[in-house]
Write a protein that holds these residues in place. Structure first.
Motif, PDB file in Angstrom:
ATOM      1  N   UNK A  23     -27.180 -14.265  45.191  1.00  0.00           N
ATOM      2  CA  UNK A  23     -27.747 -12.923  45.223  1.00  0.00           C
ATOM      3  C   UNK A  23     -27.270 -12.065  44.057  1.00  0.00           C
ATOM      4  N   UNK A  24     -26.055 -12.294  43.598  1.00  0.00           N
ATOM      5  CA  UNK A  24     -25.530 -11.507  42.482  1.00  0.00           C
ATOM      6  C   UNK A  24     -25.975 -12.038  41.132  1.00  0.00           C
ATOM      7  N   UNK A  25     -26.562 -13.243  41.113  1.00  0.00           N
ATOM      8  CA  UNK A  25     -26.998 -13.830  39.850  1.00  0.00           C
ATOM      9  C   UNK A  25     -25.888 -14.516  39.093  1.00  0.00           C
ATOM     10  N   UNK A  26     -24.742 -14.781  39.734  1.00  0.00           N
ATOM     11  CA  UNK A  26     -23.608 -15.382  39.042  1.00  0.00           C
ATOM     12  C   UNK A  26     -23.773 -16.873  38.841  1.00  0.00           C
ATOM     13  N   UNK A  27     -24.640 -17.526  39.604  1.00  0.00           N
ATOM     14  CA  UNK A  27     -24.803 -18.978  39.498  1.00  0.00           C
ATOM     15  C   UNK A  27     -26.263 -19.299  39.204  1.00  0.00           C
ATOM     16  N   UNK A  28     -26.467 -20.457  38.623  1.00  0.00           N
ATOM     17  CA  UNK A  28     -27.821 -20.949  38.349  1.00  0.00           C
ATOM     18  C   UNK A  28     -28.461 -21.419  39.652  1.00  0.00           C
ATOM     19  N   UNK A  44     -38.863 -14.526  31.384  1.00  0.00           N
ATOM     20  CA  UNK A  44     -38.622 -15.104  30.051  1.00  0.00           C
ATOM     21  C   UNK A  44     -37.172 -15.545  29.903  1.00  0.00           C
ATOM     22  N   UNK A  45     -36.616 -16.161  30.950  1.00  0.00           N
ATOM     23  CA  UNK A  45     -35.250 -16.667  30.902  1.00  0.00           C
ATOM     24  C   UNK A  45     -34.183 -15.635  31.178  1.00  0.00           C
ATOM     25  N   UNK A  46     -34.560 -14.374  31.453  1.00  0.00           N
ATOM     26  CA  UNK A  46     -33.596 -13.302  31.729  1.00  0.00           C
ATOM     27  C   UNK A  46     -33.485 -13.128  33.239  1.00  0.00           C
ATOM     28  N   UNK A  62     -38.194 -25.486  40.075  1.00  0.00           N
ATOM     29  CA  UNK A  62     -38.024 -24.615  38.919  1.00  0.00           C
ATOM     30  C   UNK A  62     -36.553 -24.214  38.834  1.00  0.00           C
ATOM     31  N   UNK A  63     -36.132 -23.824  37.626  1.00  0.00           N
ATOM     32  CA  UNK A  63     -34.727 -23.502  37.396  1.00  0.00           C
ATOM     33  C   UNK A  63     -34.629 -22.066  36.881  1.00  0.00           C
ATOM     34  N   UNK A  64     -33.788 -21.285  37.540  1.00  0.00           N
ATOM     35  CA  UNK A  64     -33.536 -19.902  37.144  1.00  0.00           C
ATOM     36  C   UNK A  64     -32.098 -19.827  36.654  1.00  0.00           C
ATOM     37  N   UNK A  65     -31.873 -19.405  35.401  1.00  0.00           N
ATOM     38  CA  UNK A  65     -30.508 -19.399  34.863  1.00  0.00           C
ATOM     39  C   UNK A  65     -29.658 -18.309  35.490  1.00  0.00           C
ATOM     40  N   UNK A  66     -28.355 -18.413  35.268  1.00  0.00           N
ATOM     41  CA  UNK A  66     -27.440 -17.379  35.723  1.00  0.00           C
ATOM     42  C   UNK A  66     -27.555 -16.156  34.830  1.00  0.00           C
TER      43      UNK A  66
END
Length: 298
Positions: A141-146, A205-207, A276-280
């Protein structure tokens, strides 16, 4: 009838080869204008041409030549003396610039290293206590992990007329000057619609987007956490792929995006993906809270 004596024809004089170039011939034959020639003849007749005749005039000419030679000599000597000094100062200035540039580069590398170290420590703080399910959820939820898994791929792009520089009527409800461009408020509605439809992690866009992310505009550019993005905008959302796609398209925000496509030519495409993959997120701000030890008053 008396016969007339035969007429004797005289041979024609051959023409000059340069007869057709009379102007050029005149210029070559009379290179000196007549007025100048007459003035030179008058000075010659009066005896005033050439070098000075009197001793005083000769002395004046000699003094002038000596002064001119002296000025040239002094200037050359000064330039010769000051040349090494100027060259030395230039070399010292170049050395200082190179040293300061190297110091600035070193400081920038140090800042980047410290920033990476802080981000790594923040991520480790979110994954403490043996990686429990609760902490894993906090990291997601915090976006700290991929994050990777099934989800939705949504591509939003400006209209073809906007890409070609065409102008349209302004949007009556929002005052846009170009109806074919995707704006920051459009992207905000799309992202909010995906969150409301059940998305667990989103990137543009990867963000990576987090609870603290901001979508703003700077001119015609859309900024996500102060990073400018360029169309087309590819939005990845992790969740139950087909269900997420259906719920978003039927939501008010999905219908808003469809209206943009129908009325203003904004191009969109959506598809459910198996993986699909969402980056950290590039940086995570850790905020903690502690319960109050003071007892409330009744």
């Amino acid at each position: 009838m008396p016969q007339q004596p035969p007429v004797r024809s005289t041979p024609a004089r051959p023409s000059r080869p340069d007869a057709s170039m009379s102007l050029l011939t005149n210029v070559m034959d009379h290179s000196l204008d007549d007025g100048y020639a007459e003035a030179a003849a008058r000075r010659k007749a009066a005896g005033t041409e050439g070098l000075p005749k009197t001793v005083r005039a000769k002395l004046g000419l000699a003094v002038g030549l000596v002064l001119a030679a002296l000025v040239v000599t002094v200037g050359a000597a000064q330039a010769r003396i000051s040349a090494p000094v100027v060259a030395k100062e230039r070399e010292e200035l170049i050395d200082r610039i190179q040293q300061e540039t190297a110091a600035a580069d070193k400081l920038e590398d140090s800042v980047d290293g410290l920033r990476d170290d802080v981000s790594a420590r923040q991520r480790r703080a979110l994954k403490e206590d043996g990686g429990s399910d609760g902490n894993d959820l906090v990291g997601i939820l915090s976006g700290a992990v991929e994050v990777h898994g099934p989800g939705v791929r949504l591509v939003v792009n400006d209209s073809k007329s906007a890409a070609q520089g065409g102008d349209g009527d302004p949007r009556e409800t929002s005052g846009f000057s170009d109806t074919g461009r995707v704006r920051d408020r459009d992207m905000q509605r799309v992202v909010n619609g995906l969150w409301a439809s059940g998305a667990e992690a989103i990137s543009i866009n990867g963000q990576r987007l987090t609870a603290l992310s901001a979508i703003r505009a700077a001119g015609d550019a859309i900024l996500v956490d102060n990073k400018p993005l360029a169309p087309p905008y590819t939005i990845l959302a992790v969740g139950d792929g087909q269900r997420l796609s259906t719920r978003f398209q039927n939501s008010p925000d999905g219908l808003y995006l469809h209206a943009l496509q129908e009325n203003f030519g904004i191009r969109t495409s959506i598809s459910a993906e198996d993986d699909i993959k969402v980056p950290a997120a590039p940086s995570v701000i850790v905020r903690t809270a502690e319960p109050s030890t003071e007892k409330g008053t009744s």
